[in-house]
Design a protein around this motif. Structure first.
Motif, PDB file in Angstrom:
ATOM      1  N   ARG A 140       4.210  -9.995   9.768  1.00 40.54           N
ATOM      2  CA  ARG A 140       3.861  -9.058   8.698  1.00 40.54           C
ATOM      3  C   ARG A 140       4.963  -8.974   7.638  1.00 40.54           C
ATOM      4  NH1 ARG A 140       3.195  -3.103  10.511  1.00 40.54           N
ATOM      5  NH2 ARG A 140       1.990  -3.986  12.215  1.00 40.54           N
ATOM      6  N   GLU A 141       6.196  -9.335   8.011  1.00 41.77           N
ATOM      7  CA  GLU A 141       7.323  -9.299   7.082  1.00 41.77           C
ATOM      8  C   GLU A 141       7.392 -10.552   6.215  1.00 41.77           C
ATOM      9  OE1 GLU A 141      10.740  -8.791   9.534  1.00 41.77           O
ATOM     10  OE2 GLU A 141       9.930  -7.037  10.578  1.00 41.77           O
ATOM     11  N   ASN A 142       6.561 -11.540   6.544  1.00 47.85           N
ATOM     12  CA  ASN A 142       6.570 -12.820   5.845  1.00 47.85           C
ATOM     13  C   ASN A 142       5.603 -12.771   4.658  1.00 47.85           C
ATOM     14  OD1 ASN A 142       6.317 -15.523   5.082  1.00 47.85           O
ATOM     15  ND2 ASN A 142       6.589 -16.254   7.175  1.00 47.85           N
ATOM     16  N   ASP A 143       6.089 -13.145   3.472  1.00 51.47           N
ATOM     17  CA  ASP A 143       5.230 -13.133   2.276  1.00 51.47           C
ATOM     18  C   ASP A 143       4.043 -14.072   2.440  1.00 51.47           C
ATOM     19  OD1 ASP A 143       6.785 -11.265   0.970  1.00 51.47           O
ATOM     20  OD2 ASP A 143       7.998 -12.766  -0.074  1.00 51.47           O
ATOM     21  N   ALA A 144       4.253 -15.192   3.149  1.00 45.02           N
ATOM     22  CA  ALA A 144       3.167 -16.150   3.345  1.00 45.02           C
ATOM     23  C   ALA A 144       2.043 -15.539   4.175  1.00 45.02           C
ATOM     24  CB  ALA A 144       3.697 -17.407   4.029  1.00 45.02           C
ATOM     25  N   SER A 150      -5.809 -12.838   0.977  1.00 47.16           N
ATOM     26  CA  SER A 150      -5.201 -11.828   0.108  1.00 47.16           C
ATOM     27  C   SER A 150      -6.209 -11.136  -0.814  1.00 47.16           C
ATOM     28  CB  SER A 150      -4.096 -12.469  -0.738  1.00 47.16           C
ATOM     29  OG  SER A 150      -4.611 -13.546  -1.507  1.00 47.16           O
ATOM     30  N   GLY A 151      -7.395 -11.738  -0.979  1.00 47.97           N
ATOM     31  CA  GLY A 151      -8.397 -11.139  -1.849  1.00 47.97           C
ATOM     32  C   GLY A 151      -9.238 -10.070  -1.168  1.00 47.97           C
ATOM     33  N   ALA A 152      -8.987  -9.809   0.105  1.00 49.44           N
ATOM     34  CA  ALA A 152      -9.773  -8.817   0.846  1.00 49.44           C
ATOM     35  C   ALA A 152      -9.397  -7.404   0.422  1.00 49.44           C
ATOM     36  CB  ALA A 152      -9.547  -8.989   2.350  1.00 49.44           C
ATOM     37  N   SER A 153     -10.220  -6.441   0.821  1.00 52.84           N
ATOM     38  CA  SER A 153      -9.920  -5.042   0.532  1.00 52.84           C
ATOM     39  C   SER A 153      -8.692  -4.611   1.325  1.00 52.84           C
ATOM     40  CB  SER A 153     -11.107  -4.151   0.919  1.00 52.84           C
ATOM     41  OG  SER A 153     -11.275  -4.132   2.330  1.00 52.84           O
ATOM     42  N   GLN A 154      -8.017  -3.566   0.870  1.00 56.03           N
ATOM     43  CA  GLN A 154      -6.818  -3.096   1.545  1.00 56.03           C
ATOM     44  C   GLN A 154      -7.139  -2.642   2.971  1.00 56.03           C
ATOM     45  OE1 GLN A 154      -3.675  -3.360   0.191  1.00 56.03           O
ATOM     46  NE2 GLN A 154      -3.099  -2.907   2.311  1.00 56.03           N
ATOM     47  N   THR A 155      -8.336  -2.079   3.148  1.00 60.60           N
ATOM     48  CA  THR A 155      -8.749  -1.637   4.486  1.00 60.60           C
ATOM     49  C   THR A 155      -8.813  -2.814   5.445  1.00 60.60           C
ATOM     50  OG1 THR A 155     -10.030   0.200   3.583  1.00 60.60           O
ATOM     51  CG2 THR A 155     -10.565  -0.512   5.820  1.00 60.60           C
ATOM     52  N   ASN A 156      -9.411  -3.927   4.983  1.00 58.83           N
ATOM     53  CA  ASN A 156      -9.528  -5.114   5.832  1.00 58.83           C
ATOM     54  C   ASN A 156      -8.165  -5.756   6.079  1.00 58.83           C
ATOM     55  OD1 ASN A 156     -12.294  -4.846   6.055  1.00 58.83           O
ATOM     56  ND2 ASN A 156     -12.736  -6.224   4.360  1.00 58.83           N
ATOM     57  N   ILE A 157      -7.320  -5.751   5.068  1.00 60.11           N
ATOM     58  CA  ILE A 157      -5.975  -6.306   5.228  1.00 60.11           C
ATOM     59  C   ILE A 157      -5.183  -5.504   6.247  1.00 60.11           C
ATOM     60  CG2 ILE A 157      -3.761  -6.669   4.061  1.00 60.11           C
ATOM     61  CD1 ILE A 157      -5.337  -7.366   1.534  1.00 60.11           C
ATOM     62  N   ASP A 158      -5.285  -4.167   6.163  1.00 51.69           N
ATOM     63  CA  ASP A 158      -4.580  -3.303   7.115  1.00 51.69           C
ATOM     64  C   ASP A 158      -5.101  -3.520   8.537  1.00 51.69           C
ATOM     65  OD1 ASP A 158      -3.110  -2.258   5.050  1.00 51.69           O
ATOM     66  OD2 ASP A 158      -4.323  -0.445   4.833  1.00 51.69           O
ATOM     67  N   THR A 197     -11.216 -12.270   9.491  1.00 52.26           N
ATOM     68  CA  THR A 197     -10.268 -12.571   8.421  1.00 52.26           C
ATOM     69  C   THR A 197     -10.163 -14.071   8.196  1.00 52.26           C
ATOM     70  OG1 THR A 197      -8.963 -10.577   8.856  1.00 52.26           O
ATOM     71  CG2 THR A 197      -7.857 -12.350   7.684  1.00 52.26           C
ATOM     72  N   LEU A 198     -10.138 -14.842   9.266  1.00 52.37           N
ATOM     73  CA  LEU A 198     -10.045 -16.296   9.129  1.00 52.37           C
ATOM     74  C   LEU A 198     -11.310 -16.874   8.495  1.00 52.37           C
ATOM     75  CD1 LEU A 198      -8.381 -17.172  12.555  1.00 52.37           C
ATOM     76  CD2 LEU A 198      -7.325 -17.229  10.288  1.00 52.37           C
ATOM     77  N   VAL A 199     -12.464 -16.311   8.836  1.00 51.79           N
ATOM     78  CA  VAL A 199     -13.720 -16.746   8.207  1.00 51.79           C
ATOM     79  C   VAL A 199     -13.658 -16.494   6.704  1.00 51.79           C
ATOM     80  CG1 VAL A 199     -16.184 -16.237   7.983  1.00 51.79           C
ATOM     81  CG2 VAL A 199     -15.161 -16.486  10.258  1.00 51.79           C
ATOM     82  N   SER A 200     -13.184 -15.309   6.332  1.00 50.21           N
ATOM     83  CA  SER A 200     -13.074 -14.956   4.919  1.00 50.21           C
ATOM     84  C   SER A 200     -12.008 -15.794   4.215  1.00 50.21           C
ATOM     85  CB  SER A 200     -12.760 -13.469   4.783  1.00 50.21           C
ATOM     86  OG  SER A 200     -12.739 -13.072   3.433  1.00 50.21           O
ATOM     87  N   ASP A 201     -10.943 -16.111   4.923  1.00 50.29           N
ATOM     88  CA  ASP A 201      -9.862 -16.925   4.365  1.00 50.29           C
ATOM     89  C   ASP A 201     -10.365 -18.316   4.006  1.00 50.29           C
ATOM     90  OD1 ASP A 201      -7.164 -17.205   3.588  1.00 50.29           O
ATOM     91  OD2 ASP A 201      -6.640 -18.146   5.491  1.00 50.29           O
ATOM     92  N   ILE A 202     -11.280 -18.863   4.798  1.00 46.25           N
ATOM     93  CA  ILE A 202     -11.871 -20.174   4.495  1.00 46.25           C
ATOM     94  C   ILE A 202     -12.808 -20.060   3.299  1.00 46.25           C
ATOM     95  CG2 ILE A 202     -13.376 -22.003   5.395  1.00 46.25           C
ATOM     96  CD1 ILE A 202     -12.170 -21.471   8.155  1.00 46.25           C
ATOM     97  N   GLY A 203     -13.472 -18.913   3.161  1.00 45.94           N
ATOM     98  CA  GLY A 203     -14.200 -18.602   1.921  1.00 45.94           C
ATOM     99  C   GLY A 203     -15.501 -19.339   1.715  1.00 45.94           C
ATOM    100  N   GLN A 204     -15.796 -19.601   0.431  1.00 45.51           N
ATOM    101  CA  GLN A 204     -17.043 -20.280   0.067  1.00 45.51           C
ATOM    102  C   GLN A 204     -16.837 -21.035  -1.249  1.00 45.51           C
ATOM    103  OE1 GLN A 204     -19.598 -16.787  -0.324  1.00 45.51           O
ATOM    104  NE2 GLN A 204     -19.484 -16.908  -2.556  1.00 45.51           N
TER     105      GLN A 204
END
Length: 320
Positions: A140-144, A150-158, A197-204
């Motif tokens: 969580r401390e890593n910027d990467a 990163s485009g997800a809502s803050q709720t999903n990111i949290d 999150t990984l599904v969303s990270d792969i995207g469309q």
């Protein structure tokens, strides 16, 4: 006075208690789930294949990005030369390492479930496993790490950040106080959040109008579009210098690029489907202790088969 033998065994309450206790012992010994150990081990295998393919997905798209950049360099060198500061990769080394660490966390989680099932003497995890848990929490401390979806809502990111923290804590705090069934139930939400999150990270990919695309699939689609455009430009600039055979080979590569573009996207979509099925399979894993659990066993078998099929495509791309 002589003691009356068998007095206690004539007491129906006592007999009932003895039988009930014996039943508990038999259940605890695993008679209700003779195949639980194998099912958990098979799940670990299926998860390992799925996460390996997801790792390959990101590495493959990044490698194709590099190839596209090289094609641009070759076609435009006479006019623009080479700028050593040009970004040649879609993902940085840290981007890939953060995702790989996450995938290793999932793999190790499933492996530890199998270990707990097979080793009745294991009281807690070893120091190396606990150290791995701490390194997972430090992601969580890593910027990467923050670039993952990163485009997800803050709720999903949290929720995702919390989920990774929970998996890390599992490696650090585990002591043999809970059985695998309880662990799986506790980890249901974290595993769901990570898979989603990984599904969303792969995207469309983008639509025909060029809108709505995001994530790895969109980047992959764009790269093939650029690659196709650059190859056409290369042919147009050199067609008068080609001999007939070289010219035919260069032209024949055009439909091959388009075909590979569609295959790559379908494979990335299949990778997403595998992650969704992984989430469903983990949700069903509590049934590993039932005498029969056809849904779970079918899901595990499908995960392994589909994982092998997807893996073949990534391997074929790596050879090109």
């Amino acid at each position: 006075m002589r003691k009356k033998r068998g007095l206690f065994f004539k007491n129906p309450v006592f007999v009932s208690g003895i039988l009930g206790f014996a039943g508990i012992i038999l259940f605890s010994a695993g008679c209700a789930a003779p195949n639980a150990q194998k099912r958990i081990a098979d799940f670990s295998t299926a998860l390992s294949i799925a996460t390996t393919n997801t790792t390959d997905a990101f590495e493959t798209v990044d490698q194709k990005f590099y190839c596209t950049r090289v094609a641009l360099l070759v076609n435009n060198y006479d006019e623009k030369g080479f700028n050593p500061n040009t970004e040649m990769h879609f993902l940085t080394g840290q981007d890939l390492e953060s995702r790989e660490q996450l995938f290793k966390g999932l793999q190790r989680y499933a492996q530890k479930l199998a270990d707990i099932m097979s080793d009745t003497q294991m009281k807690e995890f070893d120091a190396e496993t606990k150290a791995f848990g701490k390194s997972l929490q430090k992601l969580r401390e890593n910027d990467a790490f923050k670039n993952i979806n990163s485009g997800a809502s803050q709720t999903n990111i949290d929720a995702f950040t919390t989920a990774v923290d929970v998996v890390g804590r599992f490696f650090i705090d585990y002591k043999r106080e809970k059985g695998v069934r309880e662990i799986v139930a506790d980890m249901k939400q974290p595993i769901e959040s990570i898979c989603n999150t990984l599904v969303s990270d792969i995207g469309q990919p983008m639509d025909k109008a060029g809108a709505g695309g995001f994530g790895l699939r969109n980047q992959s689609w764009i790269q093939y579009e650029v690659m196709l455009k650059e190859h056409i430009s290369f042919i147009d600039h050199h067609k008068d210098k080609f001999d007939p055979v070289t010219k035919a080979e260069a032209i024949a590569k055009l439909p091959a690029i388009v075909e590979e573009q569609y295959k790559a996207d379908l494979t990335l979509k299949a990778t997403q489907d595998t992650l969704r099925k992984l989430r469903m399979t983990h949700n069903e894993l509590v049934k590993a202790f039932d005498k029969t659990c056809p849904t779970l066993e079918n899901l595990i078998a499908e995960l392994i088969d589909e994982g092998k099929r997807v893996g073949k495509f990534y391997k074929s791309l790596a050879k090109e």
